[in-house]
Design a protein around this motif. Structure first.
Motif, short mmCIF file in Angstrom:
data_model
loop_
_atom_site.label_atom_id
_atom_site.label_comp_id
_atom_site.label_asym_id
_atom_site.label_seq_id
_atom_site.Cartn_x
_atom_site.Cartn_y
_atom_site.Cartn_z
N TRP A 117 3.64 1.55 1.30
CA TRP A 117 3.20 0.27 0.76
C TRP A 117 2.68 -0.64 1.88
O TRP A 117 1.68 -1.32 1.73
N GLN A 118 3.36 -0.64 3.02
CA GLN A 118 2.88 -1.44 4.16
C GLN A 118 1.47 -1.03 4.56
O GLN A 118 0.64 -1.87 4.89
N ALA A 119 1.18 0.26 4.51
CA ALA A 119 -0.15 0.76 4.83
C ALA A 119 -1.16 0.41 3.74
O ALA A 119 -2.34 0.18 4.02
N GLN A 144 -5.33 -2.87 2.05
CA GLN A 144 -6.37 -2.38 1.14
C GLN A 144 -6.31 -3.11 -0.20
O GLN A 144 -7.35 -3.39 -0.81
N GLU A 145 -5.11 -3.43 -0.65
CA GLU A 145 -4.97 -4.20 -1.88
C GLU A 145 -5.58 -5.59 -1.70
O GLU A 145 -6.31 -6.08 -2.56
N LEU A 146 -5.30 -6.22 -0.57
CA LEU A 146 -5.85 -7.56 -0.32
C LEU A 146 -7.37 -7.54 -0.25
O LEU A 146 -8.02 -8.49 -0.67
N ASN A 194 2.58 -13.02 -3.11
CA ASN A 194 2.80 -12.45 -1.80
C ASN A 194 2.95 -10.93 -1.93
O ASN A 194 2.83 -10.38 -3.03
N GLN A 195 3.22 -10.28 -0.85
CA GLN A 195 3.27 -8.82 -0.85
C GLN A 195 4.31 -8.28 -1.83
O GLN A 195 4.04 -7.35 -2.59
N GLY A 205 -3.30 -12.98 3.44
CA GLY A 205 -2.07 -12.27 3.16
C GLY A 205 -1.47 -12.50 1.79
O GLY A 205 -0.32 -12.15 1.56
N HIS A 206 -2.24 -13.09 0.88
CA HIS A 206 -1.77 -13.35 -0.48
C HIS A 206 -2.89 -13.06 -1.48
O HIS A 206 -4.06 -13.12 -1.14
N VAL A 207 -2.51 -12.80 -2.71
CA VAL A 207 -3.47 -12.66 -3.80
C VAL A 207 -3.43 -13.97 -4.59
O VAL A 207 -2.43 -14.27 -5.24
#
Length: 75
Positions: free
Chosen positions: A46-48, A52-54, A17-18, A63-65
């Motif tokens: 980090w919220q922003a 982009q990471e996902l 998760n985040q 919403g998860h990796v």
């Protein structure tokens, strides 16, 4: 990579998760602009950054990796 993933998958659900992924990035110094090593990224930044990471893992809607995507990306 699977065992490394398991170290950060605190709830053992097969996905980061985040908060879990943020912990991984901080621990491994993976953040692209170098801010993780100095610890200067704010919660707002980090919220922003999270969407982009996902996007790297092609599952931004979930919403998860997920484990398989993580292993494929970092292997």
């Amino acid at each position: 990579m699977r065992s490394l993933f398991g170290c950060f998958d605190v709830d053992d659900d097969g996905a980061l998760n985040q908060a879990e992924y943020r912990c991984f990035l901080r621990t491994c110094g993976q953040y692209t602009n170098g801010e993780w090593s100095s610890g200067h990224i704010t919660d707002t930044e980090w919220q922003a950054q999270w969407p982009q990471e996902l996007e790297r893992f092609k599952n931004e809607d979930e919403g998860h990796v997920h484990r398989d995507a993580f292993v494929k990306y970092y292997d």
